[in-house]
Design a protein around this motif. Structure first.
Motif, short mmCIF file in Angstrom:
data_model
loop_
_atom_site.label_atom_id
_atom_site.label_comp_id
_atom_site.label_asym_id
_atom_site.label_seq_id
_atom_site.Cartn_x
_atom_site.Cartn_y
_atom_site.Cartn_z
N THR A 189 0.31 -4.15 -4.69
CA THR A 189 1.27 -5.20 -5.03
C THR A 189 2.54 -5.04 -4.18
O THR A 189 2.71 -4.03 -3.50
CB THR A 189 1.67 -5.10 -6.53
OG1 THR A 189 2.49 -3.95 -6.71
CG2 THR A 189 0.46 -5.05 -7.44
N PRO A 190 3.42 -6.02 -4.27
CA PRO A 190 4.70 -5.90 -3.54
C PRO A 190 5.55 -4.71 -3.98
O PRO A 190 6.54 -4.40 -3.32
CB PRO A 190 5.40 -7.23 -3.84
CG PRO A 190 4.29 -8.18 -4.14
CD PRO A 190 3.24 -7.35 -4.84
N LYS A 191 5.19 -4.03 -5.07
CA LYS A 191 5.92 -2.83 -5.47
C LYS A 191 5.80 -1.74 -4.41
O LYS A 191 6.60 -0.82 -4.36
CB LYS A 191 5.42 -2.31 -6.81
CG LYS A 191 5.82 -3.17 -7.97
CD LYS A 191 5.34 -2.56 -9.28
CE LYS A 191 5.72 -3.43 -10.45
NZ LYS A 191 5.28 -2.86 -11.72
N VAL A 192 4.76 -1.84 -3.57
CA VAL A 192 4.61 -0.94 -2.43
C VAL A 192 4.84 -1.81 -1.19
O VAL A 192 3.90 -2.41 -0.66
CB VAL A 192 3.21 -0.27 -2.40
CG1 VAL A 192 3.11 0.70 -1.23
CG2 VAL A 192 2.91 0.45 -3.71
N PRO A 193 6.09 -1.93 -0.75
CA PRO A 193 6.42 -2.86 0.34
C PRO A 193 5.90 -2.39 1.70
O PRO A 193 5.70 -1.20 1.93
CB PRO A 193 7.95 -2.90 0.31
CG PRO A 193 8.36 -1.60 -0.29
CD PRO A 193 7.26 -1.22 -1.25
N GLY A 194 5.71 -3.36 2.56
CA GLY A 194 5.35 -3.06 3.94
C GLY A 194 3.90 -2.73 4.16
O GLY A 194 3.52 -2.32 5.26
N VAL A 195 3.05 -2.88 3.14
CA VAL A 195 1.63 -2.56 3.28
C VAL A 195 0.84 -3.86 3.17
O VAL A 195 1.05 -4.64 2.24
CB VAL A 195 1.16 -1.58 2.18
CG1 VAL A 195 -0.33 -1.31 2.30
CG2 VAL A 195 1.95 -0.29 2.26
N ASP A 196 -0.04 -4.09 4.11
CA ASP A 196 -0.95 -5.23 4.03
C ASP A 196 -2.16 -4.78 3.21
O ASP A 196 -3.12 -4.24 3.75
CB ASP A 196 -1.37 -5.69 5.43
CG ASP A 196 -2.20 -6.95 5.41
OD1 ASP A 196 -2.81 -7.27 4.36
OD2 ASP A 196 -2.26 -7.62 6.46
N HIS A 197 -2.06 -4.96 1.91
CA HIS A 197 -3.08 -4.46 1.00
C HIS A 197 -4.44 -5.10 1.24
O HIS A 197 -5.46 -4.41 1.19
CB HIS A 197 -2.64 -4.68 -0.45
CG HIS A 197 -1.32 -4.07 -0.75
ND1 HIS A 197 -1.14 -2.71 -0.88
CD2 HIS A 197 -0.10 -4.63 -0.93
CE1 HIS A 197 0.13 -2.46 -1.14
NE2 HIS A 197 0.79 -3.61 -1.16
N ALA A 198 -4.45 -6.40 1.51
CA ALA A 198 -5.72 -7.09 1.78
C ALA A 198 -6.37 -6.54 3.04
O ALA A 198 -7.59 -6.32 3.08
CB ALA A 198 -5.49 -8.59 1.89
N GLN A 199 -5.58 -6.30 4.07
CA GLN A 199 -6.11 -5.75 5.32
C GLN A 199 -6.65 -4.34 5.10
O GLN A 199 -7.71 -3.98 5.61
CB GLN A 199 -5.03 -5.75 6.41
CG GLN A 199 -5.38 -4.95 7.65
CD GLN A 199 -6.62 -5.42 8.38
OE1 GLN A 199 -7.03 -6.57 8.28
NE2 GLN A 199 -7.26 -4.53 9.10
#
Length: 119
Positions: A23-33
């Motif tokens: 989630t956006p709570k972990v910024p800067g990570v493209d979670h889907a990628q």
């Protein structure tokens, strides 16, 4: 009736994607990628919250049948928030994962024991 596969079952990956992980709570990570990249290399299961939010993003690498037979156990990895760590996990899984290939030293930085589980 299903015909048994002649291919060995590879290590499997569980990716936490609920309240904190993914989630956006972990910024800067493209979670889907990150999830897609892992899925290109091993079976991936998306999990609801695994209950270790302080370690977001959490990835669990489960051993293959051969890895379990050799004594391998699931390895919990936390704070997997950069592409290099994702690639290190992929390299390890391609080499056989828990019980088959030694966990790369760099992944020791991410390994943790979740509460209530013996290591």
């Amino acid at each position: 009736m299903r015909t048994p596969s002649k291919q060995p079952v590879p290590s499997r990956i569980v990716v936490c994607r609920d309240c904190c992980c993914g989630t956006p709570k972990v910024p800067g990570v493209d979670h889907a990628q990150q999830t897609a990249r892992l899925a290109e290399n091993a079976p991936v299961r998306i999990s609801d919250c695994l209950g270790v939010c302080a370690h977001a993003n959490v990835i669990v690498v489960q051993p293959s049948a051969a890895g379990r037979a050799a004594g391998g156990r699931p390895v919990w990895l936390g704070l997997v928030n950069d592409p290099e760590a994702t690639e290190d996990i992929i390299t390890w899984v391609r080499a056989g994962g828990p019980g088959v290939a030694p966990c790369p030293d760099v992944l020791d930085l991410y390994t943790f024991t979740p509460p209530g589980r013996a290591r």
